[in-house]
Design a protein around this motif. Structure first.
Motif, short mmCIF file in Angstrom:
data_model
loop_
_atom_site.label_atom_id
_atom_site.label_comp_id
_atom_site.label_asym_id
_atom_site.label_seq_id
_atom_site.Cartn_x
_atom_site.Cartn_y
_atom_site.Cartn_z
N GLU A 163 -41.64 31.36 28.12
CA GLU A 163 -42.61 32.42 28.40
C GLU A 163 -42.19 33.72 27.73
N ILE A 164 -43.19 34.49 27.34
CA ILE A 164 -42.96 35.79 26.72
C ILE A 164 -43.70 36.81 27.56
N ILE A 165 -43.06 37.92 27.84
CA ILE A 165 -43.64 38.92 28.72
C ILE A 165 -43.74 40.26 28.01
N GLY A 166 -44.86 40.94 28.22
CA GLY A 166 -45.05 42.30 27.74
C GLY A 166 -45.56 43.15 28.89
N ARG A 167 -45.42 44.48 28.78
CA ARG A 167 -45.87 45.38 29.84
C ARG A 167 -46.62 46.56 29.27
N SER A 168 -47.65 46.96 29.99
CA SER A 168 -48.36 48.20 29.69
C SER A 168 -48.15 49.12 30.88
N GLU A 169 -47.26 50.07 30.71
CA GLU A 169 -47.01 51.05 31.78
C GLU A 169 -48.22 51.96 31.95
N LYS A 170 -48.87 52.26 30.84
CA LYS A 170 -50.02 53.16 30.86
C LYS A 170 -51.17 52.60 31.71
N TYR A 171 -51.44 51.29 31.59
CA TYR A 171 -52.54 50.66 32.32
C TYR A 171 -52.06 49.82 33.49
N LYS A 172 -50.76 49.83 33.76
CA LYS A 172 -50.16 49.08 34.87
C LYS A 172 -50.52 47.59 34.81
N LYS A 173 -50.23 46.99 33.64
CA LYS A 173 -50.52 45.57 33.42
C LYS A 173 -49.27 44.86 32.92
N LYS A 174 -49.19 43.59 33.23
CA LYS A 174 -48.14 42.71 32.74
C LYS A 174 -48.83 41.63 31.93
N ILE A 175 -48.33 41.37 30.73
CA ILE A 175 -48.91 40.34 29.86
C ILE A 175 -47.92 39.19 29.81
N LEU A 177 -47.30 35.24 28.35
CA LEU A 177 -47.65 34.11 27.51
C LEU A 177 -46.81 32.93 27.96
N LYS A 178 -47.48 31.95 28.55
CA LYS A 178 -46.78 30.77 29.05
C LYS A 178 -47.66 29.54 28.82
N ASP A 179 -47.08 28.51 28.27
CA ASP A 179 -47.77 27.25 28.00
C ASP A 179 -49.03 27.44 27.15
N GLY A 180 -48.99 28.38 26.20
CA GLY A 180 -50.12 28.59 25.31
C GLY A 180 -51.25 29.42 25.86
N ASN A 181 -51.08 29.94 27.08
CA ASN A 181 -52.11 30.77 27.70
C ASN A 181 -51.62 32.19 27.87
N LEU A 182 -52.48 33.15 27.60
CA LEU A 182 -52.16 34.55 27.72
C LEU A 182 -52.82 35.09 28.99
N SER A 183 -52.01 35.57 29.92
CA SER A 183 -52.52 36.10 31.19
C SER A 183 -52.22 37.59 31.26
N ILE A 184 -53.17 38.36 31.75
CA ILE A 184 -53.01 39.79 31.94
C ILE A 184 -53.09 40.05 33.45
N LEU A 185 -51.98 40.50 34.01
CA LEU A 185 -51.87 40.65 35.46
C LEU A 185 -51.63 42.11 35.83
N ASP A 186 -52.07 42.50 37.01
CA ASP A 186 -51.77 43.84 37.52
C ASP A 186 -50.32 43.91 37.94
N LEU A 187 -49.70 45.07 37.72
CA LEU A 187 -48.32 45.27 38.16
C LEU A 187 -48.26 45.52 39.65
#
Length: 187
Positions: A163-175, A177-187
């Motif tokens: 899995e690969i993880i990214g964060r948007s502090e500005k929009y309070k989101k966590k990105i 990437l796991k098993d070929g799917n990209l999920s955008i979650l609230d922090l």
């Protein structure tokens, strides 16, 4: 003579398969997401994805999941149409083009690599790499220069590659990437 004519017709059908950009690309045109990069202003995500032809292309979408846009169409090229045909018949000795490794430049362009591979009886071998930049709206594709400075780099984690993880502090989101799917979650 008829075999030659039939081969010519098949070759022309393969070549004519996708001469222009497909209209209205959707999520169904993405088989699996391979990698992603969050824009410097944290409003967009550029990613490389495996397409139904078996090649990777570069896409972009807003952080809220809207405005999905395909930026590269090399998967529809004659080279990749022929490669798909050869793969289907388990033939060897052909070339394939993939667009990989999207990154954002400091001025808000997307940088990516065009990889030419040769597939033969010994396996797949990278033959050539060309680096490009393009605007997020798909305009002004040009070769990457020294002036195109990369603004962010992901840290490479060889242990946690599932899995690969990214964060948007500005929009309070966590990105995620796991098993070929990209999920955008609230922090």
């Amino acid at each position: 003579m008829s075999r030659l004519a039939l081969a010519a017709v098949i070759f022309c059908v393969i070549l004519a398969g996708c001469s222009r950009e497909p209209a209205g690309c959707t999520r169904k045109d993405i088989v699996k997401i391979v990698s992603f990069e969050l824009s410097p202003d944290e409003s967009k995500i550029a990613f490389s994805a495996l397409t139904p032809t078996g090649n990777t292309g570069i896409w972009v979408k807003d952080l809220d999941g809207k405005n999905l846009k395909k930026l590269t169409f090399q998967d529809c090229s004659p080279t990749n149409r022929i490669a798909k045909f050869f793969k289907k018949h388990n033939w060897k000795n052909f070339f394939e083009i993939d667009m990989i490794s999207p990154e954002w430049t400091a001025d808000g362009r997307i940088s990516f690599c065009q990889k030419l591979s040769k597939i033969d009886s010994w396996g797949e071998h990278a033959v050539n790499f060309i680096f490009w930049t393009i605007n997020p709206d798909g305009t002004d594709k040009r070769p990457k220069t020294e002036k195109d400075k990369i603004s962010q780099r992901k840290t490479f984690d060889p242990i946690n590659r599932a899995e690969i993880i990214g964060r948007s502090e500005k929009y309070k989101k966590k990105i995620l990437l796991k098993d070929g799917n990209l999920s955008i979650l609230d922090l």
